[in-house]
Write an enzyme that holds these catalytic residues in place. Sequence first.
Site, short mmCIF file in Angstrom:
data_model
loop_
_atom_site.label_atom_id
_atom_site.label_comp_id
_atom_site.label_asym_id
_atom_site.label_seq_id
_atom_site.Cartn_x
_atom_site.Cartn_y
_atom_site.Cartn_z
N CYS A 129 -25.28 29.04 -1.17
CA CYS A 129 -23.91 28.66 -1.55
C CYS A 129 -23.87 27.71 -2.75
O CYS A 129 -23.04 27.87 -3.65
CB CYS A 129 -23.21 28.03 -0.34
SG CYS A 129 -24.21 26.81 0.52
N HIS A 241 -17.78 22.86 -1.02
CA HIS A 241 -18.85 22.08 -1.65
C HIS A 241 -18.39 21.59 -3.03
O HIS A 241 -17.71 22.31 -3.77
CB HIS A 241 -20.08 22.97 -1.90
CG HIS A 241 -20.86 23.32 -0.68
ND1 HIS A 241 -20.54 22.90 0.60
CD2 HIS A 241 -21.98 24.09 -0.55
CE1 HIS A 241 -21.44 23.38 1.44
NE2 HIS A 241 -22.31 24.11 0.79
#
Length: 334
Positions: A129, A241
């Site tokens: 990710c 994130h």
Amino acid sequence: MAKSIDVVVVGATGAVGQVMLKVLEERRFPVGRLRLVASARSAGRVVEALGQRVTLEVASPEVFSPGGLALFSAGAGTSQTWCPVAAERGALAVDNSSAWRMDPSVPLVVPEVNSARITPRGIIANPNCSTIQMLVALKPLHDAAGLEQVVVSTYQAISGKGARALEEFELQRAADARGETPNHAVLPGVLSQNLLTDWKHEDSGWAEEELKMIQESRKILELPALRVTPTCVRVPVPNGHSEAVWARFSRPIGRDEALALLGAAPGISLDPRVGPGLHPQPRSFSGRDDVAVGRVRVDPSDPHALAFWVVGDNLRKGAATNAVQIAEHAFGVR
Ligand code: A2P
């Protein structure tokens, strides 16, 4: 007649598997027969997905249709075993685990960066990710100015560690609110009111997540000697994130040029605003399929280098959306 593709989601009850189903529906992927695979614990349970009632089943060769799509997010062990079976059966396996990412024969793909590597059959790996969102942002700058070095600090959300970590974090917050000492079992410590270095570490001191960012960036960009120095941190944010990126290029690159390149690039939502609280934030970017870039600055001590801030939904672009986009390219359905 419109194309319809048989789809199996392996790990359908998991955090990413659930988002994969949502993304398939939102992006109107032409799903033919839908099969959902989970562990033996879940097999036999009937669930609602994409408007159908589907019985969860364990993995078997028969779940993989020739010419179909198999989306995997059930851990590296499951992918190690079953991705080759899916491929042998003539399906395209798009694997969200780390099992196949560094296999030289398996493409590792971020569609905005290297869609030319997508194959119609076989195994394609979905990157980590943190790597995905960083490379979406770096790609247009690299194409224009030649990337030489990256230093990145990550601010990674709890959802990346799964649903149980999120539950534990909520218990920790509640314990803090009661003035009690929070416990931990899933997380490596107390994340409430705190920051953690999560992930397995090597004796060298490097965390597994940091090594993935180094190796995967080099493979995807096809720059085997790229200098990449990450520091990965788990932060008390439920989802989304963030990354502080410093990148050096082979020539000077100005702020206006960087903004123009980033603003025109696919998959990027550029936020050129400056001021307190105006940068891209995980709170507002959770649930989005693109990547937000902001706080673009030229390094005052190095005109070849830029600093910027990147935010992405780790379950979506960092996992499910990227996998579905790979499938869309492979099957030519978008
Ligand atoms: P189950 O819900 O039955 O445990 P997460 O990453 O959120 O922990 O989810 C992992 C996913 O992988 C879940 O859907 C889980 O199913 C599934 N899973 C775990 N082990 C296997 C296995 N051996 N075969 C297929 N799916 C598995």
